[in-house]
Design an enzyme around this catalytic site. Structure first.
Site, PDB file in Angstrom:
ATOM      1  N   HIS A 249       0.822  -1.202   0.000  1.00 34.31           N
ATOM      2  CA  HIS A 249       0.000   0.000   0.000  1.00 34.31           C
ATOM      3  C   HIS A 249       0.859   1.256   0.000  1.00 34.31           C
ATOM      4  CE1 HIS A 249      -2.972   2.761   2.218  1.00 34.31           C
ATOM      5  NE2 HIS A 249      -3.513   2.529   1.033  1.00 34.31           N
TER       6      HIS A 249
ATOM      7  N   HIS B  65      -1.097  10.393  -2.961  1.00 34.23           N
ATOM      8  CA  HIS B  65      -2.415  10.040  -2.440  1.00 34.23           C
ATOM      9  C   HIS B  65      -3.294  11.257  -2.215  1.00 34.23           C
ATOM     10  CE1 HIS B  65      -5.427   9.125   0.693  1.00 34.23           C
ATOM     11  NE2 HIS B  65      -5.517   7.965   0.074  1.00 34.23           N
TER      12      HIS B  65
END
Length: 257
Positions: A17, A63
């Site tokens: 991730h 992100h």
């Protein structure tokens, strides 16, 4: 026909991730070149990341909408020139620019989450030639479909994971005990990437797993960092774990195998 993204690698799949940021690191941030390299070095081929567009129109792996959390800078990524962003990231593990990353990690498989509307078409166009090793996703199914259409226009067919709208429709059909309707919602989808729970509501269930598997769809659960939770979910039969600790995930995969 199974998409190449899934072939040649055994389940459960461990998705790093935003790469991997070792706990003792003071100079590496998520989604940086160094974080992606660290994720790959844990032994998994699956690198999960996020896509935004800079002021120059370059797709970068980031992100958040802005730089506040990563660099204590309140500006949106979309308003920063690529060269300046590269300077900012030079002391944080290096700026990950999508085409450069695809070249730098030729044996990795990417799970790319399109975070901005403006990035959808460019992401699709950029990954077309590498579509065999890319899974495209987004919380927005509209954004995801724009990226998919762009990839197809340029000759590529990436794998894809359902966005929040399709996932909600699948869950609603299951709740209404309409499994055939739920299965139809999964047409064209290769993976469901979901949290185990969302705002206190259970998302993952045995019924959902069984439905997905009967439709040929994998279920990947995010974001799981505790080895005990990994073990429990893998024993339940999930196909993949999205984790900030791919080192621990790879160890749990070894246990299962």
């Amino acid at each position: 026909m199974t998409h190449p993204w899934f072939l040649g690698e055994s389940t459960p799949r461990i998705l790093a991730h935003r790469g991997f940021v070792p706990h003792d690191s003071e100079s590496v941030v998520e989604n940086s070149v160094a974080a992606l390299a660290a994720g790959r070095a844990t032994g998994t081929v699956y690198l999960e990341s996020d896509c935004h567009l800079t002021a120059d129109g370059d797709v970068v792996l980031f992100h958040d909408d802005d730089l506040r959390r990563v660099a204590n800078d309140s500006r949106p990524v979309a308003e920063v020139r690529t060269r300046e962003l590269a300077d900012i990231m030079s002391t944080r593990g290096g700026l990950a620019i999508l085409p450069d990353i695809l070249r730098a990690f030729p044996d990795a498989r990417f799970n790319l989450d399109v975070k901005a509307d403006a990035a959808a078409h460019p992401v699709g166009a950029l990954i077309a030639r590498e579509a065999h090793r890319v899974l495209l996703t987004s919380f927005s199914d509209r954004r995801r479909e724009i990226a998919l259409d762009a990839a197809r226009t340029h000759g590529g067919e990436p794998a894809t994971s359902a966005g929040s709208k399709i996932t909600a429709l699948v869950l609603a059909a299951l709740t209404a005990r309409l499994p055939r309707v739920a299965a139809r919602r999964l047409d064209g989808i290769q993976a469901l990437q979901i949290p185990e729970r969302h705002r206190g509501v259970r998302i993952l269930s045995r019924r959902l797993l069984d439905l997905a598997h009967s439709a040929g769809v994998e279920v990947h659960v995010w974001t799981v960092n505790d080895p005990r939770d990994m073990r429990r979910l893998l024993d339940l039969g999930v196909d993949g774990i999205v984790t900030d600790r791919p080192d621990l995930g790879v160890a749990e995969k070894t246990r299962v195998l």
